[in-house]
Motif scaffolding. Structure first.
Motif, PDB file in Angstrom:
ATOM      1  N   LEU A   1      -5.006   5.965   5.159  1.00 15.05           N
ATOM      2  CA  LEU A   1      -4.087   6.896   4.067  1.00 15.05           C
ATOM      3  C   LEU A   1      -4.925   7.335   3.526  1.00 15.05           C
ATOM      4  O   LEU A   1      -3.955   8.384   2.948  1.00 15.05           O
ATOM      5  CB  LEU A   1      -3.183   5.320   3.212  1.00 15.05           C
ATOM      6  CG  LEU A   1      -2.506   4.450   4.466  1.00 15.05           C
ATOM      7  CD1 LEU A   1      -2.145   3.218   3.260  1.00 15.05           C
ATOM      8  CD2 LEU A   1      -1.011   5.506   4.837  1.00 15.05           C
TER       9      LEU A   1
ATOM     10  N   ASP B   1      -7.288   5.083  13.562  1.00 14.70           N
ATOM     11  CA  ASP B   1      -6.419   5.641  12.754  1.00 14.70           C
ATOM     12  C   ASP B   1      -7.213   6.727  11.800  1.00 14.70           C
ATOM     13  O   ASP B   1      -7.199   7.253  11.293  1.00 14.70           O
ATOM     14  CB  ASP B   1      -5.386   4.815  11.783  1.00 14.70           C
ATOM     15  CG  ASP B   1      -4.292   4.544  13.364  1.00 14.70           C
ATOM     16  OD1 ASP B   1      -4.346   5.081  13.887  1.00 14.70           O
ATOM     17  OD2 ASP B   1      -3.602   3.513  12.284  1.00 14.70           O
TER      18      ASP B   1
ATOM     19  N   LYS C   1      -5.376  10.156   4.635  1.00 15.46           N
ATOM     20  CA  LYS C   1      -4.064  11.090   5.202  1.00 15.46           C
ATOM     21  C   LYS C   1      -3.758  12.121   3.972  1.00 15.46           C
ATOM     22  O   LYS C   1      -2.925  12.881   4.351  1.00 15.46           O
ATOM     23  CB  LYS C   1      -2.944  10.673   5.999  1.00 15.46           C
ATOM     24  CG  LYS C   1      -1.468  11.156   6.176  1.00 15.46           C
ATOM     25  CD  LYS C   1      -0.989   9.987   6.224  1.00 15.46           C
ATOM     26  CE  LYS C   1       0.732  10.287   7.362  1.00 15.46           C
ATOM     27  NZ  LYS C   1       1.865   9.611   7.562  1.00 15.46           N
ATOM     28  N   SER C   2      -3.943  10.888   2.829  1.00 13.25           N
ATOM     29  CA  SER C   2      -3.283  11.494   1.724  1.00 13.25           C
ATOM     30  C   SER C   2      -4.446  12.890   1.279  1.00 13.25           C
ATOM     31  O   SER C   2      -3.715  14.546   0.707  1.00 13.25           O
ATOM     32  CB  SER C   2      -3.281  11.002   0.221  1.00 13.25           C
ATOM     33  OG  SER C   2      -3.310  10.995  -0.857  1.00 13.25           O
TER      34      SER C   2
ATOM     35  N   ARG D   1       0.712  -1.232  -0.352  1.00 12.58           N
ATOM     36  CA  ARG D   1       0.149   0.521   0.036  1.00 12.58           C
ATOM     37  C   ARG D   1       0.427   1.179  -0.539  1.00 12.58           C
ATOM     38  O   ARG D   1       0.456   1.843  -0.634  1.00 12.58           O
ATOM     39  CB  ARG D   1      -0.892   0.154   1.295  1.00 12.58           C
ATOM     40  CG  ARG D   1      -2.371  -1.579   1.512  1.00 12.58           C
ATOM     41  CD  ARG D   1      -2.544  -1.049   2.427  1.00 12.58           C
ATOM     42  NE  ARG D   1      -3.427  -1.890   2.447  1.00 12.58           N
ATOM     43  CZ  ARG D   1      -3.902  -1.985   4.291  1.00 12.58           C
ATOM     44  NH1 ARG D   1      -3.612  -1.989   5.193  1.00 12.58           N
ATOM     45  NH2 ARG D   1      -4.777  -3.694   4.169  1.00 12.58           N
ATOM     46  N   ALA D   2       2.291   1.236   1.133  1.00 14.53           N
ATOM     47  CA  ALA D   2       3.043   2.296   0.386  1.00 14.53           C
ATOM     48  C   ALA D   2       3.335   3.072  -0.804  1.00 14.53           C
ATOM     49  O   ALA D   2       3.853   3.897  -0.511  1.00 14.53           O
ATOM     50  CB  ALA D   2       3.902   1.681   2.264  1.00 14.53           C
TER      51      ALA D   2
ATOM     52  N   PHE E   1       0.525   5.169  -2.533  1.00 11.66           N
ATOM     53  CA  PHE E   1       0.557   5.948  -1.891  1.00 11.66           C
ATOM     54  C   PHE E   1       1.508   7.081  -1.578  1.00 11.66           C
ATOM     55  O   PHE E   1       1.323   8.203  -1.655  1.00 11.66           O
ATOM     56  CB  PHE E   1      -0.994   6.028  -0.342  1.00 11.66           C
ATOM     57  CG  PHE E   1      -1.707   5.578  -0.094  1.00 11.66           C
ATOM     58  CD1 PHE E   1      -2.900   6.507  -0.766  1.00 11.66           C
ATOM     59  CD2 PHE E   1      -1.921   4.291  -0.079  1.00 11.66           C
ATOM     60  CE1 PHE E   1      -3.868   6.047  -0.713  1.00 11.66           C
ATOM     61  CE2 PHE E   1      -2.799   3.525   0.471  1.00 11.66           C
ATOM     62  CZ  PHE E   1      -3.983   4.815   0.075  1.00 11.66           C
ATOM     63  N   ASP E   2       2.847   6.807  -1.770  1.00 15.89           N
ATOM     64  CA  ASP E   2       3.886   6.788  -2.235  1.00 15.89           C
ATOM     65  C   ASP E   2       4.033   7.874  -3.610  1.00 15.89           C
ATOM     66  O   ASP E   2       4.485   8.843  -3.817  1.00 15.89           O
ATOM     67  CB  ASP E   2       5.113   6.593  -2.084  1.00 15.89           C
ATOM     68  CG  ASP E   2       5.443   5.866  -0.160  1.00 15.89           C
ATOM     69  OD1 ASP E   2       4.703   6.900   0.446  1.00 15.89           O
ATOM     70  OD2 ASP E   2       6.699   5.265  -0.112  1.00 15.89           O
TER      71      ASP E   2
ATOM     72  N   GLY F   1      -7.152   0.367   6.793  1.00 14.31           N
ATOM     73  CA  GLY F   1      -5.184   1.250   6.671  1.00 14.31           C
ATOM     74  C   GLY F   1      -5.214   1.649   5.794  1.00 14.31           C
ATOM     75  O   GLY F   1      -4.755   2.439   5.407  1.00 14.31           O
TER      76      GLY F   1
ATOM     77  N   GLU G   1      -7.266  10.542  11.024  1.00 12.12           N
ATOM     78  CA  GLU G   1      -6.957  11.555  10.358  1.00 12.12           C
ATOM     79  C   GLU G   1      -7.699  11.745   9.140  1.00 12.12           C
ATOM     80  O   GLU G   1      -7.602  12.587   8.820  1.00 12.12           O
ATOM     81  CB  GLU G   1      -5.907   9.820   9.365  1.00 12.12           C
ATOM     82  CG  GLU G   1      -4.765   9.373   9.442  1.00 12.12           C
ATOM     83  CD  GLU G   1      -3.804  10.287   9.632  1.00 12.12           C
ATOM     84  OE1 GLU G   1      -3.788  11.445   8.635  1.00 12.12           O
ATOM     85  OE2 GLU G   1      -3.047   9.680  10.218  1.00 12.12           O
TER      86      GLU G   1
END
Length: 723
Positions: free
Chosen positions: A459, A489, A462-463, A423-424, A427-428, A455, A493
């Protein structure tokens, strides 16, 4: 498969280019004719004495001519100022002096040469409306700058404005030449210039900002360097059909032009050095031109079941020797990278020969974002990539400039990366999407790809917090509001992103969604109250607080958050609405009621304050915690009518202790109106006929009445209640 793009019918691009070139040549010819007209005008004009006028260092002459109707600066070679003979006879010496100074300023600034450059650009780019808009703006700014130079010499703006107005009356509105500049060349511009001359607040110093000039030059240099180093795709048309393929592609790159024309199904060798096969009736033609003389062309066409190959070097047909083969071997991979021709087939071929790492190495050489997106998407979709290879693919995606291509790739690749636990990486890459619209579309799709995963939702929120557009941000948060039940979370977020929304309308929509998904729950209401306190619009804040009251609880954090938000409402009507909605809830604690009374005291409108206090009085104000703030709010009222209504509401309650009745009498004593004061005293005496303490308080307060009639009414009520 390749997306179908329609191939141009016939040869209309070349026809359009011919029409554009013909019109440009006509406009350039017009400029040449204008120069000839100016040259003749100067040669036939008669000299005019100028006295001590400062005409600059270009050897400027002042001429009088019967062939022009407006004053003009005829520059380029042998610059001169031309004054119409008719105007010379009708303008005063002072007016002529100002007109000549204006035209001299044009020539001193070299406006004749800048005007020539402007007209050349307009002739070449005659089809672009923005070029004409910029040209009109430059013409106006040029005249304003010369007006400022005149004022720097004369220092008389009103006199110069009157001169231009006089010129407007006498001039015939007709341009003598497109290459000449003049004080009266444009009627709308002239009225705007007169308006600016009479504006005393404007800075008229004819100076150049060195800092701004250097910034403009730097920006121009950067643009030129970037334009020179970036390949420009000037035509790309491709069409795929069942059993057939057509392509007509042209692009230029730093003085080099490449053309690709293809019909039918063309198969290439595995080493990508030549054409392997062409379908019946098909053909392939590749041409590269460098400058005017260096050209290469390669053709491969089906001819009765076999391939006929032809190679031309600088227009001469020759054998495809080692030099030609090396050229073709270098050109074919570039063609694939620039155009995505047969991308799906090529990816499978490269993966078969070199594996995923080999395909990734090839993608690293592709600079066209559309092609890179196609290669990465198809490679990821085919599967078989390891974790490190997937990470490498996303690193390449982050290097893409096109947000649209990046968005398309992320949406297609996300399921694969989610399944791989990466996932990271996704989203990066989302964080590098600069367009809020594209990021919104990506995030909404990502939330839908794995809707049950807290999760992913955390994210996504957060984005979204890093987006600039409140509308797009709100859309993302609304799409995942159902995930607030997951708490943790996601909730943290989500509200962090909501608190970055500056638009009160969008924040209200988002907070209303949070309330709807967590109806009656404290963990939803508390962050809503805190977020609402930061809103500027009292109407939107009021709507949020009323909607979230279902989750209001009596614990200290929730109560403090709610009343902090209420007390930030500046509108008396909106604050009264929120407090009234709160007081309709049953079982409120004394602390909540006391906070409501304290908040009501801050309401400036006595009518709205009375509405809240009357709602409080419908319960009971006997509780010592409530009594003090309640009567403090009542005593601060300026309107005796509203004050009296509040006190009468207290006395009409079902449970009113003697101590509360004494507070009512005391509060009535602070009223100015004898009529309102006596009414409250009479009601208190009637409510407690046998309480001597209350009767004594009523009697002492009545003695302060100025009206004998009201005093008599109170004393009569006391005597009747005692009997």
């Amino acid at each position: 498969t390749q997306p179908p793009l329609r191939v141009p019918d016939g040869d209309w691009p070349r026809a359009a280019l011919f029409v554009w070139g013909l019109c440009a040549l006509c406009l350039l010819a017009r400029l040449s004719l204008s120069y000839s007209v100016l040259k003749g005008l100067k040669s036939r004009g008669s000299s005019m004495a100028t006295g001590d006028l400062p005409l600059g260092r270009r050897g400027i002459r002042v001429l009088v001519s019967t062939e022009t109707s407006t004053p003009l600066a005829a520059g380029l070679r042998h610059p001169a100022i031309v004054i119409p003979a008719a105007l010379r006879a009708r303008l005063s010496e002072a007016e002529l002096r100002q007109i000549i100074l204006h035209e001299a300023a044009h020539l001193a600034r070299y406006d004749d040469w800048s005007n020539l450059a402007q007209k050349l650009i307009q002739a070449v780019f005659w089809l672009h409306p923005v070029v004409y808009w910029i040209g009109r703006r430059l013409n106006l700014e040029r005249e304003i700058a010369c007006d400022d130079r005149v004022l720097a010499v004369t220092g008389r703006p009103r006199s110069y404005a009157e001169c231009l107005a006089r010129l407007a009356e006498l001039a015939v509105w007709r341009r003598s030449s497109v290459l000449a500049t003049g004080a009266a060349d444009n009627k709308p511009h002239l009225s705007r210039r007169i308006e600016l001359l009479l504006d005393r607040t404007r800075n008229i110093a004819p100076s150049v900002s060195v800092r701004r000039f250097l910034i403009a030059v730097a920006a121009l240099v950067v643009a030129v360097v970037a334009a020179g180093s970036a390949p420009e795709l000037i035509a790309l048309a491709q069409h795929s059909d069942i059993g057939a393929r057509y392509a007509d592609i042209t692009w230029s790159d730093r003085g080099r032009t490449v053309e690709l024309h293809m019909s039918g199904i063309v198969d290439f060798t595995d080493d990508e050095r030549d054409v392997r096969d062409v379908s019946p009736g098909g053909w392939f033609r590749l041409e590269e031109r460098r400058g005017f003389f260096e050209t290469r062309r390669y053709e491969a066409a089906d001819s009765s079941g076999h391939i006929a190959r032809t190679y031309y070097a600088n227009g001469v047909k020759t054998a495809l020797g080692a030099d030609g083969q090396a050229w073709l071997a270098a050109m074919l991979p570039e063609i694939f990278r620039q155009t995505c021709i047969d991308a799906d087939t090529r990816i499978r071929r490269l993966e078969r020969l070199r594996g995923p790492d080999g395909v990734l190495a090839e993608i690293a050489l592709i600079h066209n974002d559309g092609c890179r997106r196609t290669y990465l998407r198809d490679l990821i979709a085919q599967g078989g990539m390891g974790t490190e290879q997937l990470r490498a693919a996303m690193r390449m995606a982050r290097q893409m400039n096109s947000d649209g291509d990046k968005r398309s790739l992320l949406i297609a690749a996300a399921p694969v990366y989610f399944d791989a636990g990466l996932r990271a990486e996704i989203f990066d890459t989302v964080a590098t999407v600069r367009s809020d619209g594209d990021r919104r579309r990506v995030l909404v799709e990502l939330a839908g790809d794995d809707p049950g995963s807290p999760g992913v939702l955390a994210l996504v929120a957060k984005s979204a917090a890093r987006m600039n557009s409140d509308g797009d941000k709100a859309t993302v948060l609304l799409s995942i509001a159902g995930g607030l039940d997951a708490g943790g979370d996601v909730r943290r977020e989500w509200f962090r992103a909501a608190n970055t929304i500056q638009s009160d309308g969008d924040r209200r929509r988002v907070l209303a969604a949070a309330t709807a998904h967590g109806a009656g729950r404290r963990d939803s209401a508390l962050p809503v109250f805190r977020s609402a306190a930061a809103m500027n619009s009292d109407g939107d804040k009021c709507g949020v607080l009323i909607g979230a009251l279902g989750g209001y609880t009596e614990d200290e954090p929730a109560r403090r958050a709610f009343f902090n938000a209420v007390n930030s409402i500046r509108s008396d009507g909106d604050r009264q609405r929120v407090l009234a909605a709160l007081l309709k809830r049953p079982g409120l604690s004394s602390l909540t009621l006391a906070d409501a009374a304290d908040s009501a005291r801050q309401i400036r409108s006595d009518g709205d304050r009375a509405g809240v206090l009357i709602a409080l009085a419908q319960g009971s104000v006997d509780d010592p915690i409530l009594r003090a703030p309640f009567f403090a709010a009542a005593d601060a009222m300026n309107s005796d009518g509203d004050h009296g209504r509040v006190l009468m509401a207290v006395l009409s309650g079902s449970h009113v202790s003697p101590s509360t009745a004494l507070e009512v009498v005391r509060s009535a004593g602070r009223m100015n109106s004898d009529g309102d004061k006596s009414s409250v005293l009479i009601a208190a005496a009637a409510r407690y006929p046998g309480d001597e303490q209350i009767r004594e308080a009523v009697r002492k307060t009545a003695e302060k009445l100025h009206s004998d009639g009201d005093y008599r009414r109170v004393m009569t009520a006391l005597s009747r209640s005692s009997g």
